[in-house]
Scaffold this motif. Structure first.
Motif, PDB file in Angstrom:
ATOM      1  N   TYR A 155       0.772   4.336  -2.879  1.00  0.00           N
ATOM      2  CA  TYR A 155       0.734   5.803  -2.710  1.00  0.00           C
ATOM      3  C   TYR A 155       1.877   6.492  -3.200  1.00  0.00           C
ATOM      4  O   TYR A 155       1.732   7.656  -3.611  1.00  0.00           O
ATOM      5  CB  TYR A 155       0.471   6.012  -1.001  1.00  0.00           C
ATOM      6  N   ARG A 156       3.080   6.185  -2.658  1.00  0.00           N
ATOM      7  CA  ARG A 156       4.229   6.969  -3.294  1.00  0.00           C
ATOM      8  C   ARG A 156       4.551   6.832  -4.679  1.00  0.00           C
ATOM      9  O   ARG A 156       4.707   8.034  -5.397  1.00  0.00           O
ATOM     10  CB  ARG A 156       5.600   6.234  -2.584  1.00  0.00           C
ATOM     11  N   THR A 169       0.935  -1.216   0.178  1.00  0.00           N
ATOM     12  CA  THR A 169       0.020   0.023  -0.037  1.00  0.00           C
ATOM     13  C   THR A 169       0.922   1.365  -0.135  1.00  0.00           C
ATOM     14  O   THR A 169       0.471   2.314  -0.764  1.00  0.00           O
ATOM     15  CB  THR A 169      -0.932  -0.016   1.086  1.00  0.00           C
ATOM     16  N   SER A 170       1.925   1.478   0.765  1.00  0.00           N
ATOM     17  CA  SER A 170       2.804   2.461   0.916  1.00  0.00           C
ATOM     18  C   SER A 170       3.284   2.595  -0.496  1.00  0.00           C
ATOM     19  O   SER A 170       3.638   3.864  -0.952  1.00  0.00           O
ATOM     20  CB  SER A 170       3.479   2.432   2.147  1.00  0.00           C
TER      21      SER A 170
END
Length: 151
Positions: A64-65, A60-61
């Protein structure tokens, strides 16, 4: 992923910033193109589904990035369609968003519909409208005809 969403523009823009074209960046951009108006969570879910039970998908991170990077590069835009997470879509076809407050249907509309309002905002306030981020809330024809308007 069609040719208009190919890796060439992504690769060129990444190289211009001194960055690499990674599989994760390609996957996220392809998911945005395929899903049209998707939250980061929906994009991640699609990538996990595509990877299958034993496959590796960006976490998930990373999603997003990557979305933040793709937006900085001008390849995707985000729009807040009301409550919840923003949705992402390709920047190749600018459009404004029309969201039904009753059923949640999202429609795309020609940004030219706001030309007169945009000109007035520019003249009166010196304000420039960023059509890629515009979302108008109201009631769709189907809900209005069915009498299910959110009031």
């Amino acid at each position: 992923m069609g040719s208009e969403h190919g890796t060439a523009p992504l690769a060129e823009r990444l190289r211009a910033q001194g960055l690499r074209l990674t599989p994760q960046r390609q996957q996220v951009l392809a998911a945005v193109a395929a899903l049209d108006h998707a939250t980061p969570e929906a994009i991640g879910a699609r990538l996990r589904e595509q990877a299958g039970p034993g496959g590796a998908a960006p976490d998930t991170s990373t999603v997003y990035r990557t979305l933040e990077l793709l937006e900085r590069l001008g390849l995707v835009w985000h729009t807040h369609l009301g409550k919840g997470a923003p949705v992402y879509h390709s920047s190749e076809h600018p459009h404004l968003h029309v969201v039904c407050a009753s059923c949640g249907e999202i429609s795309s509309a020609d940004p030219g519909l706001l030309d007169a309002a945009a000109e007035r905002l520019a003249a009166d306030l010196g304000f420039t409208v960023d059509v890629g981020h515009v979302a108008l809330s109201g009631t769709c024809r189907r809900c209005r005809e069915a009498g299910t308007e959110n009031t």
